[in-house]
Enzyme design. Structure first.
Site: not given
Ligand SMILES: *Cc1c(COP(=O)(O)O)cnc(C)c1O
Length: 380
Positions: A328-329
Site C-alpha cells: 500500500c505504498d
C-alpha cells in the site's frame, strides 16, 4: 534460468507448497562465475562483496573455492568466518565504521581496512593498530546503471595525505581502491581510475611510502535486458589499463565482484495479483505482482535496473504495462516512466519469472511491510 531452477520450481508447484514469491539461486552458476573471474584475471585475488547475497550457502561455496570476502559490518565478517574463511581472507571494506566495530573486527583477526579520510584513519589506528589500510578514491560512475555517487572515496590528491596520515599513525599504507559504479557496462571504465591510482602511487613513493595494492572494486555486470561484455573482455581491458599506467611494475590487485558473482544465478517466481486499467480508454494496463520494491526489487528505484521478465504467455502480442508491487505504498511501482511490454493475454494468477535476481534482492526485502513476509529464498 537453468534446468535445475526450472525443475525446482516445477516440483514446488506440483506439491503446491510455499505461497508467495520465491527466489531460487543455482549454486552451480555461482561456482562457474567464480571460476570465470579467476581465469579472466589470473593474478588478481577475488574478494566477493558479501552484501550482494550473504546467504550461508553462497558464502560457504565461495569460501571452499578459495574466495576472499569484502565485508561492510561486523555481522558480515562473522558470516564470512562462519562460512569457513580465515581472517586473512577478509577485508573490512566499508569506509564508514564505528570505532568499536573496528575494534571488534580487529579482535576477530581482521587486519585490512578501507578508509577515505583522516578521521577514519584515526579510528583504525586506535582500534586496529598496525593494520593495513587502503584509501578509496572517488569515481564518477559514468557508464554504470547503478552509480555510487560521491558518498565513498576522496579526491586522489587527498588520498596521498590520508595514507601519509595512516603511515604516521603506525598503520601500513597498503594501497588504493575505487568502484567504477555497479552494473558498469563499459569495460574501459577502469582506465581512468587506474590512471589516478598510478598517480597516487607515484606521489606516495615520493613521500617515502611504497604502496602495494590496487583494489579494482566491483561493477562487473549481470545480463538483464541488454547484452553485456564478457568477464574476459573486462579482464583484458583492465590488464591493458594496468600495463598502460603502471608499466612493468604492476601492483598486487584485488577485485570485489558482487552482482557479477551472483546476479545471473537467481530467478524470482512471482504471481500476477491484478491486471487493471485506470479508465476504459486507457491503453496502458497496470499489472500488479506479489513482489515489488519492498519485497526485494529495490533496485528498480528510479527504474535503474530493468529486469527481464518471462511469462507463460510469451509469444503472444505485447502491450505496454505499468508494473507495480502489492503493498500500500505508492512508491511501490517498478516501471512506469518507461512502461514494460507484457503479453496482452496475461492474466491474474499467472506465474512470471524475474531473471537475473540473484544479487541485491533477498536482503533488500522488508521484514513485514503490510504484513508480507520477507522474500523466501532457496539455494540449490
Ligand atoms: C557493493 C560493493 C561492491 C560490489 O559491487 P558490484 O557492483 O555488485 O560488483 C564492491 N566493493 C564495494 C566496496 C562495495 O561496496
Amino acid at each position: 534460468m537453468t534446468e535445475r531452477i526450472r525443475e525446482f520450481l516445477r516440483d514446488r508447484r506440483s506439491r503446491g507448497v510455499d505461497e508467495g514469491p520465491v527466489l531460487v539461486v543455482d549454486l552451480d552458476v555461482v561456482k562457474d562465475n567464480y571460476n570465470t573471474f579467476s581465469k579472466a584475471l589470473p593474478d588478481t585475488r577475488v574478494f566477493y562483496a558479501v552484501k550482494a547475497n550473504p546467504s550461508p550457502e553462497v558464502l560457504a561455496l565461495l569460501a571452499s573455492l578459495g574466495s576472499c570476502f569484502d565485508t561492510a559490518s561486523v555481522q558480515e565478517i562473522e558470516m564470512a568466518l562462519t562460512a569457513g574463511a580465515t581472517p586473512d581472507r577478509i577485508s573490512f571494506g566499508n569506509t564508514i565504521k564505528k570505532e568499536r566495530d573496528v575494534a571488534r573486527a580487529y579482535a576477530l583477526g581482521i587486519r585490512l581496512f578501507a578508509v577515505d579520510c583522516q578521521a577514519e584513519v584515526d579510528k583504525v589506528a586506535r582500534a586496529a593498530p598496525g593494520s593495513k589500510v587502503f584509501c578509496r578514491i572517488l569515481c564518477d560512475g559514468a557508464g554504470a546503471e547503478w552509480p555510487l555517487s560521491r558518498k565513498f572515496g576522496c579526491e586522489p590528491v587527498m588520498a596521498v595525505d590520508v595514507l601519509e596520515h595512516a603511515f604516521k599513525a603506525g598503520l601500513e599504507p597498503y594501497g588504493i581502491s575505487f568502484h567504477v559504479g555497479s552494473q558498469q557496462r563499459n569495460q574501459h571504465a577502469w582506465d581512468r581510475a587506474l590512471a589516478q591510482a598510478a598517480a597516487v602511487f607515484k606521489e606516495c613513493g615520493e613521500r617515502g611510502m611504497n604502496l602495494s595494492m590496487v583494489n579494482l572494486g566491483g561493477g562487473f555486470p549481470t545480463k538483464y535486458l541488454k547484452n553485456v561484455p564478457t568477464v574476459k573482455t573486462y579482464g583484458n581491458a583492465i590488464f591493458k589499463a594496468l600495463r598502460k599506467h603502471f608499466g612493468n611494475r604492476i601492483p598486487e590487485t584485488i577485485i570485489e565482484p558482487g552482482r557479477g558473482m551472483v546476479g545471473n544465478a537467481g530467478v524470482i517466481e512471482s504471481e500476477v495479483v491484478l491486471v487493471s486499467k485506470k479508465s476504459e480508454e486507457d491503453d496502458v494496463r497496470w499489472v500488479y505482482l506479489d513482489i515489488g520494491k519492498f519485497g526485494g526489487l529495490a533496485e528498480t528505484m528510479d527504474e535503474s535496473i530493468r529486469y527481464a521478465i518471462k511469462t507463460p504467455r510469451d509469444g503472444d502480442a505485447l502491450a505496454p504495462c505499468v508494473l507495480a508491487g502489492p503493498t500500500c505504498d505508492s512508491a511501490d511501482v517498478l516501471y512506469e516512466k518507461q512502461p514494460y511490454p507484457l503479453p496482452v493475454s496475461l492474466e491474474i494468477g499467472d506465474l512470471v519469472l524475474i531473471e537475473g535476481t540473484g544479487a541485491y534482492t533477498s536482503t533488500y526485502s522488508a521484514v513485514a511491510f503490510n504484513g508480507f513476509p520477507p522474500l523466501k529464498t532457496y539455494h540449490i
